[in-house]
Write an enzyme that holds these catalytic residues in place. Structure first.
Site, PDB file in Angstrom:
ATOM      1  N   GLU A   1       0.812  -1.226   0.000  1.00  0.00           N
ATOM      2  CA  GLU A   1       0.000   0.000   0.000  1.00  0.00           C
ATOM      3  C   GLU A   1       0.842   1.270   0.000  1.00  0.00           C
ATOM      4  O   GLU A   1       0.586   2.220   0.754  1.00  0.00           O
ATOM      5  CB  GLU A   1      -0.972  -0.019   1.197  1.00  0.00           C
ATOM      6  CG  GLU A   1      -1.940  -1.193   1.139  1.00  0.00           C
ATOM      7  CD  GLU A   1      -2.820  -1.322   2.375  1.00  0.00           C
ATOM      8  OE1 GLU A   1      -2.611  -0.555   3.341  1.00  0.00           O
ATOM      9  OE2 GLU A   1      -3.706  -2.193   2.390  1.00  0.00           O
TER      10      GLU A   1
ATOM     11  N   GLU B   1      -6.941 -10.089  -2.342  1.00  0.00           N
ATOM     12  CA  GLU B   1      -7.712 -10.131  -1.093  1.00  0.00           C
ATOM     13  C   GLU B   1      -9.195  -9.888  -1.388  1.00  0.00           C
ATOM     14  O   GLU B   1      -9.858  -9.088  -0.726  1.00  0.00           O
ATOM     15  CB  GLU B   1      -7.204  -9.075  -0.102  1.00  0.00           C
ATOM     16  CG  GLU B   1      -5.722  -9.160   0.214  1.00  0.00           C
ATOM     17  CD  GLU B   1      -5.217  -8.002   1.070  1.00  0.00           C
ATOM     18  OE1 GLU B   1      -6.053  -7.321   1.707  1.00  0.00           O
ATOM     19  OE2 GLU B   1      -3.995  -7.775   1.103  1.00  0.00           O
TER      20      GLU B   1
END
Length: 456
Positions: free
Chosen positions: A217, A324
């Site tokens: 991220e 995910e």
């Protein structure tokens, strides 16, 4: 025309066999992004049209077209004897052994002491992401006290069952997930500790993982960049690359396909960051991949934006993993999973229609791992509606077993999903059977013709 000829003997195994382009298309995406931003529903974008309305039937037809083009191969078989005489009525049994596409699931340490859960997981999935067990805060809660007991055991289970594992994650750029002792370090000590962390985890699992999330991220967060250097991500990618050069290194980010209104991580910014990492001195030969977390809300999914995003990202020529994937349920509904299942099927079908998407990791599988957002089973490992949907699509997107009979010329045609196959041929005269295994894709069999020759 070159034809692949296979001489049939008792069961043999044969091995048959950048960002620049995507950057050129960023202007188109910038225009799309600027136009769509702030709207709840965005008109369609595909290769030919920036905005165009489609019915649900037309949308599904287009997805099927792209799946057939990108994930299936039309094969032409010819069966002959050694003297080149056609084997009229030869019976062939085609069995898919593996798929080029991976279905995966999130995994936690709770699997280690539950045999039923192990069996369930191994029977369905060929890929996995560990939820927390490889993260820095899990393996080194106290500075200098590393503990890899859980990830070691989980990787052993995966290896024993032919499950490939992604290394999630080496470092995380979000300050919220740094240990207190990490936050307290000076820049010099932070760099020293981070390098030690990289060396420790990458050397331990070198060559055993399908990929690494190096800096998680790093579009939304900048913990290391702010404390070390604006090129901190690229520096750590370089360090991992030098230790484990044959493993694919991923960026992993959220909201790149989920939300048009997130200005931090749209596909064009994702690709620019990826190119920055590739352009860093020493990173030229590094294998990279695109990781998309794919956390969707309880509202209708903007499939037009998903399609445009995946189309642009695909042009990078890199493997794309949905790492995910989950879809929230709406607790306000009488049946809170009803729309969840509908939206999940939409995103699964759209994602699978992009050939660059090599795998989808479902987040999470069994309820033993906690079901904050989405689960495939209950505590008894019985399917939820989500589990039923995923099982149905798994079945739909595999070839399964095919039985065919060759015509008078010893020929037949069949369309199969790309992967590895075993073909058993039965001589209609002697009833003798032989088998051969080979890989099917556009590279291994470029002309789509296979000549099976029975010897004897």
């Amino acid at each position: 025309m070159k034809i692949l000829t296979i001489f049939l003997l008792p069961c043999i195994l044969l091995n048959l066999g950048d960002i620049t382009h995507a950057q050129e298309n960023e202007d188109s995406f910038d225009h799309y992004y600027a136009t769509a931003k702030g709207k709840n529903t965005v008109k369609d974008w595909d290769e030919n049209n920036l905005f165009s309305p489609f019915t649900k039937q037309e949308w599904r037809s287009y997805q099927e077209k792209k799946i057939n083009e990108g994930r299936k191969t039309e094969l032409s078989f010819k069966v002959t004897y050694a003297n080149k005489t056609a084997v009229k009525g030869a019976r062939l049994y085609i069995k898919q052994l593996t798929s080029d596409f991976h279905w995966g699931c999130g995994m936690t340490h709770r699997i280690l002491n539950n045999e039923a859960y192990k069996n369930w997981f191994a029977s369905k999935f060929t890929a996995a992401d560990f939820h927390n067990e490889l993260k820095w805060y899990y393996t080194e809660k106290i500075q200098g006290q590393e503990n890899y007991t859980d990830p070691d055991a989980m990787l052993k289970f995966a290896d024993e069952n032919g499950i490939i594992v992604r290394g999630h994650t080496i470092l995380w750029d979000d300050i919220k997930y740094q240990q207190k002792w990490v936050k307290a370090l000076s820049p010099e000590k932070l760099l020293e500790a981070a390098n030690k962390r990289v060396d420790s985890v990458v050397k331990r699992y070198k060559g055993r993982l399908i990929g690494w999330d190096v800096m998680n991220e790093n579009l939304h967060h900048h913990f290391f960049e702010k404390r070390l250097d604006k090129n901190a991500s690229a520096m750590f990618y370089n360090r991992v690359y030098n230790i484990d050069p044959n493993t694919t290194l991923y960026m992993n980010e959220f909201n790149t396909t989920e939300h048009v209104n997130d200005e931090d991580a749209p596909p064009n910014k994702y690709l620019r960051k990826l190119k920055e990492i590739q352009s860093y001195p020493g990173n030229g030969g590094m294998k990279m991949g695109i990781g998309l977390e794919s956390h969707y809300g309880a509202e209708p999914i903007d499939l037009h934006y998903v399609r445009s995003s995946l189309s642009l990202l695909s042009q990078a020529g890199l493997p794309i993993w949905l790492t995910e994937l989950d879809v929230k349920m709406d607790p306000a509904l009488q049946n809170p999973t009803e729309l969840q299942v509908i939206y999940l099927e939409e995103i699964l079908r759209e994602s699978f229609s992009h050939a660059a998407v090599k795998a989808i990791i479902i987040w999470t599988g069994a309820s033993i791992d906690g079901c904050d957002v989405m689960c495939m089973t209950n505590e008894k490992l019985e399917n939820t509606p989500v589990g039923d949907l995923i099982d149905r699509l798994m079945e739909e997107w595999r070839t399964g077993n095919i039985e065919v009979v060759a015509d008078s010329n010893g020929c037949f045609e069949v369309s199969v999903f790309n992967g590895r196959y075993e073909v058993t041929v039965v001589d209609p005269v002697t009833n003798a059977s032989t088998c051969v295994s080979f890989k099917v894709d556009k590279v291994s069999i470029p002309d789509k013709n296979i000549h099976l020759q029975i010897l004897g």
